[in-house]
Write an enzyme that holds these catalytic residues in place. Structure first.
Site, PDB file in Angstrom:
ATOM      1  N   SER A   1       0.833  -1.185   0.000  1.00 45.67           N
ATOM      2  CA  SER A   1       0.000   0.000   0.000  1.00 45.67           C
ATOM      3  C   SER A   1       0.884   1.257   0.000  1.00 45.67           C
ATOM      4  O   SER A   1       1.707   1.414  -0.897  1.00 45.67           O
ATOM      5  CB  SER A   1      -0.975  -0.050   1.176  1.00 45.67           C
ATOM      6  OG  SER A   1      -2.040   0.858   0.997  1.00 45.67           O
TER       7      SER A   1
ATOM      8  N   GLU B   1      -9.238  -5.450  -4.313  1.00 44.04           N
ATOM      9  CA  GLU B   1      -8.611  -4.473  -3.428  1.00 44.04           C
ATOM     10  C   GLU B   1      -9.618  -3.629  -2.636  1.00 44.04           C
ATOM     11  O   GLU B   1      -9.555  -3.530  -1.418  1.00 44.04           O
ATOM     12  CB  GLU B   1      -7.711  -3.526  -4.245  1.00 44.04           C
ATOM     13  CG  GLU B   1      -6.493  -4.174  -4.867  1.00 44.04           C
ATOM     14  CD  GLU B   1      -5.300  -4.253  -3.921  1.00 44.04           C
ATOM     15  OE1 GLU B   1      -5.443  -3.949  -2.733  1.00 44.04           O
ATOM     16  OE2 GLU B   1      -4.213  -4.644  -4.403  1.00 44.04           O
TER      17      GLU B   1
ATOM     18  N   HIS C   1      -7.778  -5.694  -0.088  1.00 49.13           N
ATOM     19  CA  HIS C   1      -6.581  -4.943   0.260  1.00 49.13           C
ATOM     20  C   HIS C   1      -6.062  -5.370   1.633  1.00 49.13           C
ATOM     21  O   HIS C   1      -6.825  -5.547   2.572  1.00 49.13           O
ATOM     22  CB  HIS C   1      -6.915  -3.447   0.279  1.00 49.13           C
ATOM     23  CG  HIS C   1      -5.716  -2.568   0.378  1.00 49.13           C
ATOM     24  ND1 HIS C   1      -4.778  -2.480  -0.609  1.00 49.13           N
ATOM     25  CD2 HIS C   1      -5.292  -1.724   1.364  1.00 49.13           C
ATOM     26  CE1 HIS C   1      -3.837  -1.613  -0.251  1.00 49.13           C
ATOM     27  NE2 HIS C   1      -4.119  -1.146   0.938  1.00 49.13           N
TER      28      HIS C   1
END
Length: 506
Positions: A189, A317, A413
């Protein structure tokens, strides 16, 4: 005290003493720069002062000041509450300078506003033990301290902290049994976005040989956008975005201004564009100095062709953010149209997405376009830029669904983080359950094996990406190598350029 139970290593600044834990030699909280407070506030990191004698390196350093990610004390129990935020931690099979093992350096994510290396999810022991290599984690400034564009201060101070930590690795890691010529940076990320930026930064050149970027965010700010956001941030405190004004605010109180702005960012869509609907007002700034261009432009021009790259993303995600925002099952056609128009790759993006996915629900389209804009296409395009610039890249997609909530979160995610470290606390427990299933452990072993093999040899075990075959590794219960599976989306974004996001005046 036996030396084997309390190993010692000599850094440039002085000697440190760690602990032997589970067959590893572990050192925590070693400073790599001076505390960025007082005269050093908002400055580039400064070399750490040396010390005499042996410094105990038993506990993590304090986390950098940041917004509260949830309920709980500002500084978790057991951590010192000081100003020594800029520290590194080392896990090594053996601190023998003659050994020279590969080194993996983790850069945490957290929307450029959260995160610290003391998070139990980032425990490097399994990676170090299984891969027989040295693992390093580090702290860097986040939020206003690290990323707000402040007059009188360098931009991207959080990135400069990362460079200083990598310089510490280059100068000191041999004392911990590591090879300074075999450094791999890896992160997820905002950590992956940071690594993409490092690959484009002249200051970071030569500090690492390989890079693993897990879910690269596409948000990089122009100076104009970052400057306007900083004015609004400081204005919430009745101040200007200058070192003189903001230095008078306690570093531990400043994150409250960021949190307050995050709660009302959606009111700035006309000025800030899609960034106003993200969870953070912070991102690296393409300032022309610290970060001369976007990573995609830099890599395509060959800036990092000597760095071997893994770039990948998770299939679903954005579903994590749907869940966190209470939107699962709540998205209607109006929300879907808004997202397709704002986040898609061009003025006709809504009709293009609906044409490519004619049977998709409103919620799926809402999720899909934000997955693509924020993480999936930036990650794929980073690999494509690296190849275009004459470098080598390997691409993966995590397609395994998180077991929690009956699999409703899919391959969302953050799911790759517990799989990377083989540690299932915190977010990992929420996604995989606190006790991993045999299937979870098997996939985690594959992650760790591929990542450590890449750090050691440059080969993760699947073919390099090329624009003709586009072969990628699908990470699932039964891993397979296939042509990039998100072909319909890839075509929609094929000619899109991930540029520095502009300031849009209404």
């Amino acid at each position: 005290m036996s030396s084997s139970e309390f190993p010692e290593a000599r850094t440039v600044a002085g000697a440190v003493r760690g602990r032997r834990e589970g067959g590893l030699e572990v050192f925590r909280g070693i400073p790599f720069a001076q505390p960025p407070v007082g005269a050093a506030r908002f400055a580039a990191p400064r070399p750490v002062d040396g010390w005499d004698g042996v410094r105990e390196a038993f506990t993590f350093g304090p986390p950098p000041p940041q917004e509260q990610a949830g309920p709980g004390p500002e500084v978790p129990a057991g951590l010192p509450a000081g100003d020594d935020w800029l520290t590194v931690n080392v896990w090594s099979p053996e601190t023998d300078p003659a050994v020279r093992r590969p080194v993996m350096v983790w850069i945490y994510g957290g929307a450029y506003k959260f995160g610290s290396a003391d998070d139990p999810a980032y425990d490097g022991s399994r990676l170090s033990r299984d891969g027989e290599l040295v693992v390093v984690t580090l702290n860097y400034r986040v939020g206003i301290e690290g990323f707000a564009l402040i007059e009188g201060a360098p931009a991207n101070r959080g990135l400069l902290d990362q460079v200083a930590a990598l310089e510490w690795v280059r100068e000191n890691i041999a004392a911990f049994g590591g090879d300074p010529e075999q450094v791999t940076v890896f992160g997820e990320s905002a950590g992956a976005g940071s690594i993409a930026a490092l690959m484009a930064m002249p200051r970071a050149r030569g500090l690492f040989r390989r890079a693993i970027t897990q879910s690269v965010p596409g948000t990089f700010f122009s100076s104009e956008l970052a400057g306007d956001i900083a004015e609004v941030l400081a204005g919430g405190l009745g101040l200007r975005p200058t070192v003189a004004d903001l230095s008078g605010v306690d570093p531990r109180k400043l994150p409250e201004a960021g949190a307050e702005l995050t709660g009302r960012m959606s009111g700035y869509v006309e000025r800030w564009g899609p960034v106003a609907l993200t969870p953070t007002p912070f991102s690296p700034v393409v300032d022309g100095d610290v970060l001369p261009t976007t990573p995609w432009q830099a890599l395509a021009s060959g800036a990092a062709r000597d760095v071997e790259l893994i770039a990948g993303h998770n299939r679903d995600e954005y579903r994590l953010f749907l869940m966190l925002g209470g939107l699962l099952g709540q998205v209607d056609e109006g929300l879907a149209s808004m997202a397709l128009g704002l986040f898609g790759p061009g003025p006709e993006s809504e009709s293009a997405y609906r044409g490519a996915f004619p049977d998709a629900s409103a919620e799926y389209l809402f999720e899909l376009v934000q997955s693509d804009w924020l993480f999936r296409m930036p990650s794929l395009h980073l690999a494509e830029a690296q190849v275009a610039g004459g470098g080598r890249a390997h691409v993966y997609e995590l397609t395994w669904a998180a077991p929690a909530n009956g699999g409703a979160l899919g391959a969302c995610h953050g799911l790759d983080v517990p799989l990377t470290f083989g540690v299932y606390g915190g977010l990992g427990a929420m996604l995989t359950g606190p006790v991993p299933s045999p299937e979870t452990e098997a996939l985690s072993a594959r992650f760790r094996s591929a990542w450590t093999a890449f750090a050691t040899t440059g080969d993760p075990g699947w073919p390099a990406y090329d624009p003709e075959r586009r072969l990628v590794q699908l990470l699932d219960t039964e891993p397979t190598v296939t042509a990039y599976p998100e072909e319909a989306v890839r075509r929609l974004w094929e000619h899109h350029t991930f540029a520095a996001l502009p300031l849009t005046t209404a």
